[in-house]
Design a protein around this motif. Sequence first.
Motif, mmCIF file in Angstrom:
data_model
loop_
_atom_site.group_PDB
_atom_site.id
_atom_site.type_symbol
_atom_site.label_atom_id
_atom_site.label_comp_id
_atom_site.label_asym_id
_atom_site.label_seq_id
_atom_site.Cartn_x
_atom_site.Cartn_y
_atom_site.Cartn_z
ATOM 1 N N ALA A 98 0.962 -1.227 -0.148
ATOM 2 C CA ALA A 98 -0.227 0.121 -0.526
ATOM 3 C C ALA A 98 0.669 1.273 0.205
ATOM 4 O O ALA A 98 1.973 1.166 0.644
ATOM 5 N N GLU A 99 0.231 2.379 -0.124
ATOM 6 C CA GLU A 99 1.397 3.628 -0.519
ATOM 7 C C GLU A 99 0.443 4.477 0.914
ATOM 8 O O GLU A 99 -0.873 4.391 1.224
ATOM 9 N N TYR B 8 1.551 16.213 3.807
ATOM 10 C CA TYR B 8 0.937 14.410 4.190
ATOM 11 C C TYR B 8 2.364 14.106 3.980
ATOM 12 O O TYR B 8 3.133 14.879 2.616
ATOM 13 N N CYS B 9 2.893 12.848 5.097
ATOM 14 C CA CYS B 9 4.576 12.357 4.337
ATOM 15 C C CYS B 9 4.088 10.923 3.244
ATOM 16 O O CYS B 9 2.833 10.594 4.361
ATOM 17 N N TYR B 10 4.790 10.623 2.920
ATOM 18 C CA TYR B 10 4.670 9.844 1.544
ATOM 19 C C TYR B 10 5.272 8.482 2.073
ATOM 20 O O TYR B 10 6.708 8.990 2.252
ATOM 21 N N ALA B 11 4.376 7.368 2.251
ATOM 22 C CA ALA B 11 5.321 6.215 2.172
ATOM 23 C C ALA B 11 5.112 4.964 1.596
ATOM 24 O O ALA B 11 3.487 4.797 1.866
ATOM 25 N N GLU B 12 6.008 4.049 1.519
ATOM 26 C CA GLU B 12 5.254 2.573 0.447
ATOM 27 C C GLU B 12 5.813 1.781 1.208
ATOM 28 O O GLU B 12 6.606 1.875 2.002
ATOM 29 N N VAL B 13 4.390 0.916 1.831
ATOM 30 C CA VAL B 13 5.353 -0.431 2.230
ATOM 31 C C VAL B 13 4.674 -1.100 2.496
ATOM 32 O O VAL B 13 3.569 -1.779 0.805
#
Length: 123
Positions: free
Chosen positions: A83-84, A99-104
């Motif tokens: 997910a992003e 917003y802080c973007y992170a991909e998991v």
Amino acid sequence: MKKLYKFIFTFIGLTSVFLIAFYFINPVNEKIPDDVRYMLEDMYGSDKNEWPAFRYKKDLNKDGFSDWVVTKEKCSLKKGCSAELFICVPDEKGYCSEYCYAEVKSLIDAEENIESIKCESTC
């Protein structure tokens, strides 16, 4: 004849209520914050039909601010799909300023390990 009219009006009324409720409950129709929308446009283009269909908000880090989860397939935090994440970074006034973007790779541990997730960028 009166029973037929009563049935038709009841059917139309219930159908209308259902469709209106579905529209407002459906998370895809929920207004996405501008910062998140800009980032999604950068990643997937301006055509919203090309965006991942499954977008919802959830307070992942339990700070009182809604974060956004975007998955390519229907998935919950209990599943191991990628997910992003768009994690709200509040300002000193108590508003979500960016917003802080992170991909998991997996949502299974995302909620428990949210503090250790590193931002890839901010929007």
